[in-house]
Scaffold this active site. Structure first.
Site, PDB file in Angstrom:
ATOM      1  N   ARG A  49      -0.411 -79.731  21.694  1.00 41.97           N
ATOM      2  CA  ARG A  49      -1.434 -80.040  20.699  1.00 41.97           C
ATOM      3  C   ARG A  49      -1.354 -79.010  19.572  1.00 41.97           C
ATOM      4  O   ARG A  49      -1.995 -77.963  19.625  1.00 41.97           O
ATOM      5  CB  ARG A  49      -2.820 -80.058  21.347  1.00 41.97           C
ATOM      6  CG  ARG A  49      -2.990 -81.208  22.322  1.00 41.97           C
ATOM      7  CD  ARG A  49      -4.348 -81.213  22.972  1.00 41.97           C
ATOM      8  NE  ARG A  49      -4.502 -80.113  23.920  1.00 41.97           N
ATOM      9  CZ  ARG A  49      -5.558 -79.942  24.707  1.00 41.97           C
ATOM     10  NH1 ARG A  49      -6.568 -80.784  24.649  1.00 41.97           N
ATOM     11  NH2 ARG A  49      -5.621 -78.934  25.542  1.00 41.97           N
ATOM     12  N   ASP A  51      -1.850 -77.056  16.065  1.00 40.09           N
ATOM     13  CA  ASP A  51      -3.062 -76.766  15.309  1.00 40.09           C
ATOM     14  C   ASP A  51      -2.973 -77.319  13.890  1.00 40.09           C
ATOM     15  O   ASP A  51      -1.913 -77.762  13.435  1.00 40.09           O
ATOM     16  CB  ASP A  51      -3.289 -75.251  15.249  1.00 40.09           C
ATOM     17  CG  ASP A  51      -3.496 -74.646  16.626  1.00 40.09           C
ATOM     18  OD1 ASP A  51      -4.219 -75.258  17.432  1.00 40.09           O
ATOM     19  OD2 ASP A  51      -2.927 -73.567  16.894  1.00 40.09           O
ATOM     20  N   TYR A 110       9.675 -73.170  19.507  1.00 39.45           N
ATOM     21  CA  TYR A 110       9.005 -73.057  18.214  1.00 39.45           C
ATOM     22  C   TYR A 110       9.826 -72.169  17.290  1.00 39.45           C
ATOM     23  O   TYR A 110      10.520 -71.257  17.743  1.00 39.45           O
ATOM     24  CB  TYR A 110       7.615 -72.428  18.370  1.00 39.45           C
ATOM     25  CG  TYR A 110       6.536 -73.349  18.869  1.00 39.45           C
ATOM     26  CD1 TYR A 110       5.772 -74.109  17.984  1.00 39.45           C
ATOM     27  CD2 TYR A 110       6.261 -73.448  20.230  1.00 39.45           C
ATOM     28  CE1 TYR A 110       4.765 -74.946  18.442  1.00 39.45           C
ATOM     29  CE2 TYR A 110       5.255 -74.288  20.697  1.00 39.45           C
ATOM     30  CZ  TYR A 110       4.513 -75.032  19.797  1.00 39.45           C
ATOM     31  OH  TYR A 110       3.524 -75.862  20.253  1.00 39.45           O
ATOM     32  N   ARG A 198       1.823 -67.379  16.511  1.00 34.09           N
ATOM     33  CA  ARG A 198       1.312 -66.849  15.243  1.00 34.09           C
ATOM     34  C   ARG A 198       0.818 -65.411  15.389  1.00 34.09           C
ATOM     35  O   ARG A 198       0.952 -64.607  14.454  1.00 34.09           O
ATOM     36  CB  ARG A 198       0.214 -67.763  14.710  1.00 34.09           C
ATOM     37  CG  ARG A 198       0.749 -69.130  14.263  1.00 34.09           C
ATOM     38  CD  ARG A 198      -0.357 -70.141  14.089  1.00 34.09           C
ATOM     39  NE  ARG A 198      -1.348 -69.691  13.127  1.00 34.09           N
ATOM     40  CZ  ARG A 198      -2.543 -70.266  12.977  1.00 34.09           C
ATOM     41  NH1 ARG A 198      -2.887 -71.301  13.736  1.00 34.09           N
ATOM     42  NH2 ARG A 198      -3.386 -69.808  12.079  1.00 34.09           N
TER      43      ARG A 198
END
Length: 245
Positions: A49, A51, A110, A198
């Protein structure tokens, strides 16, 4: 039966993947297109999911259907005609009812992009974090190596994250590469905590600016304390590249 979809999206206009009451989401767009094309209500489940503002080129989703369309390529074309230009279905395959895109994933990959130049790039403005001060790439490369292997990543979880059974994750790949002013941090792990990538990148930028030594990454990791890590990097530099099964 279920359909497995590989989905690509440019996340700028969306409040993330999951349906939200306060704005458009990728899940909402896909469910609307699928319901129209299949002529039945559907619920789409994803491997991750993402962001608000985060992008994906390898998101995997699954949807249960009453009848499998005979021509999946035609369905793919129909879905791409029904979705906005910033969402595309790259591939569709039939899978059995047991398939769960989230629980059955072995790892996710990622990438986070930083545009490291005095002037911003109009081309990269939606897909890379602009950091104008020079970054020490060698120091950053040394710092990210500390993340390889199995660790407790509590220090890099979101400050607003709810209770979790475990914050231990296994990182299979962690590497930084530079292509001129564009820096790309790539990480593959068995799972991720909220804002984990992040927060790692925010800490990494501090190392690159000389505000912390490379060894600080391991110290932050071992502290298991979110207040010891750097700020959360903005979402638009993050890209979900692949989900591996």
């Amino acid at each position: 039966m279920q359909l497995r979809l590989t989905v690509e999206y440019e996340g700028t206009a969306y409040q993330g993947w999951q349906v939200q009451p306060d704005g458009p989401t990728v899940q909402e767009v896909l469910e609307r297109a699928l319901a129209t094309a299949l002529r039945e209500p559907v619920r789409v489940r994803a491997a991750g999911r993402t962001d608000a503002g985060v992008h994906a080129c390898g998101q995997v989703a699954a949807v249960r259907v009453r009848h499998v369309p005979p021509d999946l390529e035609r369905l793919r074309r129909s879905l791409n005609a029904l979705t906005p230009d910033d969402v595309a279905v790259r591939d569709i395959a039939v899978v059995d009812d047991a398939f769960d895109p989230r629980r059955h994933a072995r790892s996710r990959v990622y990438e986070y992009r930083i545009w490291n130049a005095p002037a911003p790039s109009p081309f990269w403005r939606r897909h890379a974090w602009h950091v104008p001060l020079p970054l020490d790439v060698a120091a950053m490369e040394e710092a990210v190596r500390a993340l390889a292997g199995e660790h407790d990543f509590a220090a890099f979880r979101g400050a607003d994250a709810g209770p979790q059974r475990s914050t231990v994750r296994r990182v299979l790949e962690t590497a930084l590469r530079a292509d001129g002013p564009l820096l790309v941090y790539r990480i593959e792990a068995t799972g991720f905590l909220k804002y984990m990538v992040r927060n790692i990148v925010g800490t990494l930028a501090e190392v690159g600016r000389g505000e912390r030594p490379p060894a600080a990454m391991r110290e932050v990791l071992e502290s298991r304390d979110r207040t010891q890590a750097g700020p959360t990097a903005p979402p638009h530099g993050l890209l979900l590249v692949a989900v591996r099964y």
